[in-house]
Design a protein around this motif. Structure first.
Motif, short mmCIF file in Angstrom:
data_model
loop_
_atom_site.label_atom_id
_atom_site.label_comp_id
_atom_site.label_asym_id
_atom_site.label_seq_id
_atom_site.Cartn_x
_atom_site.Cartn_y
_atom_site.Cartn_z
N HIS A 16 0.85 -1.19 0.00
CA HIS A 16 0.00 0.00 0.00
C HIS A 16 0.88 1.24 0.00
CE1 HIS A 16 -3.62 -2.36 0.90
NE2 HIS A 16 -2.84 -3.06 1.70
N ARG A 17 0.43 2.23 -0.76
CA ARG A 17 1.15 3.49 -0.79
C ARG A 17 0.12 4.59 -0.95
NH1 ARG A 17 6.41 5.00 -2.37
NH2 ARG A 17 6.61 7.26 -2.19
N SER A 18 0.10 5.54 -0.08
CA SER A 18 -0.88 6.60 -0.18
C SER A 18 -0.52 7.55 -1.30
CB SER A 18 -0.97 7.37 1.14
OG SER A 18 0.24 8.01 1.43
N ALA A 19 -1.57 8.08 -1.93
CA ALA A 19 -1.38 9.03 -3.01
C ALA A 19 -2.63 9.87 -3.10
CB ALA A 19 -1.10 8.33 -4.33
N ARG A 72 8.12 6.76 -8.56
CA ARG A 72 7.60 5.41 -8.41
C ARG A 72 7.54 4.67 -9.75
NH1 ARG A 72 2.48 4.66 -4.78
NH2 ARG A 72 3.06 2.51 -5.23
N GLU A 87 -5.74 10.73 0.23
CA GLU A 87 -4.72 9.71 0.43
C GLU A 87 -5.28 8.31 0.22
OE1 GLU A 87 -2.87 10.20 4.16
OE2 GLU A 87 -1.95 12.13 3.65
N GLY A 88 -4.47 7.45 -0.39
CA GLY A 88 -4.89 6.08 -0.61
C GLY A 88 -5.91 5.89 -1.71
N GLU A 93 -3.52 4.80 -7.14
CA GLU A 93 -2.62 3.70 -6.87
C GLU A 93 -2.62 2.68 -8.00
OE1 GLU A 93 0.28 1.49 -5.20
OE2 GLU A 93 -0.38 3.49 -4.56
N SER A 94 -3.79 2.37 -8.55
CA SER A 94 -3.84 1.40 -9.64
C SER A 94 -3.15 1.94 -10.89
CB SER A 94 -5.30 1.03 -9.95
OG SER A 94 -6.05 2.16 -10.34
N ILE A 96 -0.59 3.98 -10.88
CA ILE A 96 0.84 3.87 -10.62
C ILE A 96 1.31 2.43 -10.86
CG2 ILE A 96 2.62 4.01 -8.84
CD1 ILE A 96 0.99 6.33 -7.63
N ARG A 97 0.53 1.46 -10.38
CA ARG A 97 0.90 0.05 -10.59
C ARG A 97 0.96 -0.27 -12.08
NH1 ARG A 97 -0.81 -3.08 -5.99
NH2 ARG A 97 -0.71 -1.68 -4.19
#
Length: 268
Positions: A16-19, A72, A87-88, A93-94, A96-97
């Motif tokens: 997990h990484r907040s964004a 990242r 955040e989160g 996050e998806s 970024i992945r």
């Protein structure tokens, strides 16, 4: 068809990484290059009028912008507008992945290729591809895409230096133009596009039509696993439209993560 959630590795690590994300500005088309190779003509979209509070929020986000996301995805200098109150955010996050997957597995293959990004949000995955030299059309709803235009302008020099090209436009999944459907896409990408029971019913027909015109296109989606029921529903709806879902290939011990998977979609 084998259900998506049964494909996921039980031993995968969870990370997990907040964004954060920011809100939007009036919609306009921006280019990162003066040339227009391989992309269809820009899709027009209506402007969105903002009140003063909304505009101030955006300007504050711009002032606090950092290169966290660029770090990242492994591209020095790639920067995005970020709003710390969210955040989160799973969309962020998806994306970024997906950017990391493109970096790890596709960076040598995407230079000069054409990309269509669905649901671009702030533009993370699409601009990552452009920063690796791809030609990318980033799309979303009219009220969502303008911030991607800001980020495109912010990274225009970096993208141009990499030999990439990017444009931003609005797209209604239920009413895509024939020009967009028949354009020669090499890759179709998206992040967190299936988030409730209704979204597969709109997304699946669009992907089926795009793949009918581009049967050799690679479709890569970053999918957030909200529940096994939603995963099963997506699998069923996609199957009903002649689409097959599988986990995107990875090398060696690089395992899929439990919260977000990169999936590949193809014609069954």
């Amino acid at each position: 068809m084998r259900s998506l959630h049964t494909q996921r590795s039980a031993g995968s690590a969870t990370r997990h990484r907040s964004a954060g994300v920011s809100r939007v500005v009036p919609c306009r088309l921006r280019q990162a290059s003066t040339t227009t190779t391989n992309l269809p003509r820009p899709i027009s979209c209506q402007g969105v009028k903002l009140d003063a509070e909304f505009q101030a929020l955006l300007e504050g986000a711009m002032a606090r912008s950092s290169c966290t996301v660029g770090d990242r995805v492994g591209i020095i200098g790639l920067k995005f507008v970020e709003e710390g109150r969210r955040e989160g955010c799973p969309v962020m996050e998806s994306a970024i992945r997906l950017g990391c997957y493109l970096r790890d597995y596709k960076h040598a293959a995407i230079r000069g290729r054409t990309f269509l990004e669905l649901g671009t949000g702030i533009g993370v995955a699409g601009l990552t591809a452009a920063a690796f030299g791809a030609t990318v059309l980033l799309t979303d709803l009219p009220e969502v895409v303008p911030v991607a235009g800001k980020n495109l302008a912010k990274n225009a020099d970096l993208i141009r230096g990499a030999g990439g090209l990017a444009q931003v436009a609005a797209l209604d999944w239920a009413a895509p133009s024939e020009e967009l459907l028949t354009a020669p896409w090499d890759y179709i990408i998206g992040s967190d596009l299936v988030y409730d029971d209704r979204s597969p019913d709109v997304l699946a027909p669009l992907l089926a039509r795009l793949l009918a015109s581009n049967p050799r296109a690679t479709v890569l989606l970053a999918h957030v696993h909200r529940s096994s029921q939603l995963d099963d529903h997506m699998t069923d709806v996609f199957g009903a439209h002649g689409l097959s879902i599988r986990l995107a290939p990875r090398d060696g011990e690089d395992t899929h993560e439990e919260d977000i998977s990169i999936i590949a979609v193809s014609r069954a």
